[in-house]
Every structure is written in C-alpha cells, then in structure tokens.
Design a protein around this motif. Structure first.
Motif, short mmCIF file in Angstrom:
data_model
loop_
_atom_site.label_atom_id
_atom_site.label_comp_id
_atom_site.label_asym_id
_atom_site.label_seq_id
_atom_site.Cartn_x
_atom_site.Cartn_y
_atom_site.Cartn_z
N GLU A 174 33.61 35.97 53.72
CA GLU A 174 34.76 35.39 53.03
C GLU A 174 34.49 35.32 51.53
OE1 GLU A 174 36.29 32.25 55.50
OE2 GLU A 174 37.45 31.52 53.77
N ARG A 177 34.96 38.75 50.20
CA ARG A 177 36.38 39.11 50.06
C ARG A 177 36.98 38.46 48.82
NH1 ARG A 177 41.13 36.67 51.38
NH2 ARG A 177 40.04 34.95 52.35
N VAL A 181 38.37 40.63 45.70
CA VAL A 181 39.80 40.59 45.38
C VAL A 181 40.02 40.16 43.94
CG1 VAL A 181 41.94 39.33 45.81
CG2 VAL A 181 40.64 40.21 47.72
N ALA B 184 41.02 44.61 55.15
CA ALA B 184 41.70 43.32 55.15
C ALA B 184 42.29 43.03 53.76
CB ALA B 184 40.72 42.22 55.55
N ILE B 185 41.59 43.43 52.71
CA ILE B 185 42.11 43.20 51.36
C ILE B 185 43.40 43.99 51.14
CG2 ILE B 185 41.65 43.66 48.91
CD1 ILE B 185 38.72 42.88 49.45
N GLU B 187 45.44 45.19 53.53
CA GLU B 187 46.49 44.72 54.43
C GLU B 187 46.94 43.30 54.08
OE1 GLU B 187 48.29 46.39 56.81
OE2 GLU B 187 47.30 47.92 55.60
N GLY B 188 46.06 42.52 53.45
CA GLY B 188 46.44 41.16 53.06
C GLY B 188 47.43 41.13 51.91
N GLY B 189 47.75 42.30 51.36
CA GLY B 189 48.73 42.37 50.29
C GLY B 189 48.20 41.95 48.94
N TYR B 190 46.86 41.85 48.83
CA TYR B 190 46.30 41.41 47.55
C TYR B 190 46.50 42.44 46.45
CZ TYR B 190 44.01 37.95 50.45
OH TYR B 190 43.76 36.94 51.32
#
Lengths: 237, 194
Positions: A174, A177, A181, B184-185, B187-190
C-alpha cells in the motif's frame, strides 16, 4: 560515486567517442577471452587508464565498493553445494577468474567518469546516432540530468510525507502504491510544464552544438577500442 | 524576418508532448531506483525500480517507452548516479555486479509491454485497454527482464545458470506484486486525467 573533475590530463583531452569505444571494446575482449594473460593485460590497461585520468586506484575501489562486495560473493556461491563436500574449489576458482575481469572494466569506466563532462557524452551520442533520433536522445539526456535531482526530491518528499502521517503502519504494497501514484502525478505535471516551456522557447530540430574534433591522440585510442571490440573474431582466424 | 523564421524547424506539438513525458519517466525511473521500502525479516528490500519500466510501457507505448529507458541508461553511462545504490558508468551496465542484464532488460521490457498494451507505436487511451491485456503486457515485460538478466548474471559471475536463477528467485514474487500494484493504479483511475 566518482564524478567529473575539470583537468588537463591525457584522458581529459581525448574525444568522448574514443573513450566510450575503448570501454566497450575492453568489456567485449575480457568477456570473450577469460584467460589469465588477457586478464593480466586488461588489469594493467585498467591501471594505465586511471593513471591517465590522474585518479587513484584506491578511490575507484572505494567508489565501487558495494559492487565489488556483491561480486566477491559469487565465487563463494558458485563453490557451495547442497550435500557433501559442501564446498567445491573448482567452480569457485572459475567464478573468481570470471569475476576478476570485471575489475579492469570498472577501472576504465571510472577513468571515463572522472575525465568526461556529461555534455561531452551528450554530444557524442548526438554525433553517433544520426538524425532526429540522435537529437532527441541528446536533448533528452541533458534534460534528464537536470530533472533527476528534482524528481528524486519529489519522491523523497512524498515518502517523508507518507511516513509523517503514520504510513509506516500500512502494509508495504500500500505504501508502494501511494508513493508511486503521487510520484507519477507530480512527474506528469512536470512533463506538462516542461512541454509548455520547450514550445515557448521554440524547441527546434536545428540548434547549435558544441564542437567535437578528434585530436592526434584520439586515433591510437580509437584503433585500440576497435581492435579490442573485434578481438573475439581473432579466434575464428 | 520571414527568412529567419523559415530557417527554424520547430519540433511538432505531439512529439514535444511524448518527448517530455519520456524525459520525466526516465527521471522518475532514476529516482525510484534510489528508493526502496524495507521488508521485515530476510526478505530483499522492496525496490521501486520496475515501476519505471511498467509505466514507460503503459503510458508511452513501445517507441517512447523504449526511448525513456534508453535515456535512463544513457544518463547513467554519462556518469549521473542513477542506477541502484547510486552507481554509474558504462562498465557498471556491461559487467557491474552482474545485474547489468536487468538494466538492459528494463529497456527491452518497456518496449515489449508497450507493444502488447498499445498494439502500435502510438500510445492509446489506457481506459480502452482491458485488464487482462495490461497484465499480459507487463508479465511479458517481466519475462523478458529475467530472460536477459539471469543468463547475463550467470555469464559475468560464473555462477551456473540454475544457481543464478536461484539467486534471483526471491525477487520474482515481489515483481509479480509490483505488477499487480501497477495494474491497480491504472484501474483505480489515478491516471484518468491523462
């Protein structure tokens, strides 16, 4: 890590293209000929190269100490066996001989780093790779050099911010991530601003480059680089 | 004045956009190579380096993704300490501690991931790419990285191939986890604003 220092040594006066070719050639030669005479000659050449850049061999060993530490593990690993006799000398010695050839290549590499400013490498890339691809690689290299500390600062700032908010208690994936991001967001925002800045400054295909010229001393170095690169072909003769 | 204007050959807007993204992804790859998350016990640290390759392929496609990773390698060869542990130099890439194959693998891997995900040179909108295609693209990139990196490690260090593979094996589950995080990043729409 070693970095460029201005100077007037023999290595400083060489063209970056000959220095790059010699590094590449030496790596090809030591990989193609893992024999003791070649290893001895390559080590001597590595020492000559650092001397030509007025660089202490100890400084090279110090700056690549992590690399040498990891490499020293290889012969130990190669010798270990899962049953008796637990350690075999032959594979360990073979691995030690292969690992030893890395040393001269890193020495020559260190001499290059000490004697060549980044802009000369950039100019060499741009001269060697033709056309627009070479130009973009050249400008790109210069921009990445400029932006790397900035982006690294961003990433470290985000990491510290996550830590300050108790992020340590979250599972590693996490944290990864969140860090990636936020870093990507900032990086892409910087990319947009850089694009605007470049277009505002008439980013063109035809700007002016620093001059590069082979001096007399370059020709033997170039010839040596070429000879070493082609040395694997000797075996075919 | 018109003559002077005509002599300047401006770079096109679309090229500038891809180019600046590639430059920044190269800088990000370099920055992420310096940062890792320590894991408990004897596990290797959770390095963030592969994310550079993943996002080069995902965001930029094969051509500009490969260009970004080529810039990363070039800057390191030029002497900027961008490789892990702040290393640099052509010697480090070619032989180094035997891990140079992984650096070259990242370059080829970004091209492979970009080619699978975007099916062409021009990057397309990631919203139009299904999750399985993204996973296959990134997985193919990882396969390429190990296919180049492990034999290279074996050649430089003299470790037999199975032993070299055993040395790198603990990193495989971590890299698969990173693949999951990258998807996941997306697909998470980030990255939706992009």
């Amino acid at each position: 890590m070693l970095s460029y220092r201005p100077g007037e040594t023999f290595a400083h006066r060489l063209d970056p293209r000959s220095k790059l070719l010699v590094q590449f050639g030496l790596a090809v030669a030591v990989v193609a000929h893992p024999t003791v005479p070649w290893l001895a000659a390559a080590t001597l050449f590595g020492l000559l190269a650092v001397a030509a850049a007025r660089l202490s061999p100890l400084a090279v060993l110090r700056s690549y100490r992590v690399v040498f530490g990891v490499l020293a593990l290889a012969p130990v690993l190669a010798g270990l066996t899962l049953g008796p006799p637990w350690f075999r000398v032959d594979p360990a010695l073979r691995s030690a001989r292969l690992v030893a050839r890395v040393v001269p290549v890193l020495f020559v590499s260190a001499a290059y780093l000490r004697s060549t400013p980044v802009r000369e490498t950039r100019a060499a890339v741009q001269r060697v790779v033709p056309g627009k691809a070479g130009q973009l690689l050249g400008v790109g290299t210069a921009l990445v050099v400029r932006l790397f500390p900035v982006v690294l600062g961003d990433v470290r700032e985000i990491r510290d911010a996550i830590r300050a908010r108790g992020g340590e208690r979250r599972p590693p994936w996490e944290r990864a991530r969140l860090l990636v991001v936020r870093s990507l967001e900032r990086t892409l925002a910087r990319s947009d601003r850089l694009g605007v800045a470049l277009r505002a400054r008439c980013f063109a295909w035809n700007p002016t480059l620093p001059p590069l010229a082979f001096a007399r001393a370059d020709y033997p170095v170039l010839a040596l680089g070429l000879a070493l690169s082609l040395s694997p072909a000797l075996a075919l003769l | 004045m018109s003559q002077e204007y005509a002599s300047v050959d401006l770079v096109g807007d679309e090229t500038v956009k891809h180019f600046t993204q590639a430059v920044l992804v190269a800088a990000l790859t370099a920055a992420l190579s310096q940062v890792s998350i320590p894991l408990p016990g004897t596990l290797p640290p959770f390095s963030l380096q592969p994310f550079g390759m993943f996002f080069a392929g995902l965001l930029l496609g094969p051509l500009w993704g490969g260009f970004a990773l080529a810039l990363y390698l070039l800057v390191g060869i030029a002497g900027v300490p961008v490789f892990s542990n702040g290393n640099a130099g052509l010697g480090y890439v070619l032989v180094g501690q035997g891990t140079g194959g992984f650096l070259v693998g990242f370059l080829v891997g970004s091209v492979v991931a970009g080619a699978v995900v975007h099916r062409g040179v021009e990057p397309r909108d990631l919203a139009a790419v299904s999750v399985p295609v993204q996973i296959v693209g990134l997985f193919a990139a990882l396969v390429v990285v190990y296919a180049i990196g492990v034999p290279w490690l074996s050649a430089v260090t003299g470790l037999p191939l199975p032993k070299a593979a055993a040395v790198m094996a603990p990193f495989v589950p971590l890299d698969l986890l990173k693949l999951g995080i990258a998807v996941a990043i997306v697909e998470g729409g980030y990255l939706a604003r992009r």
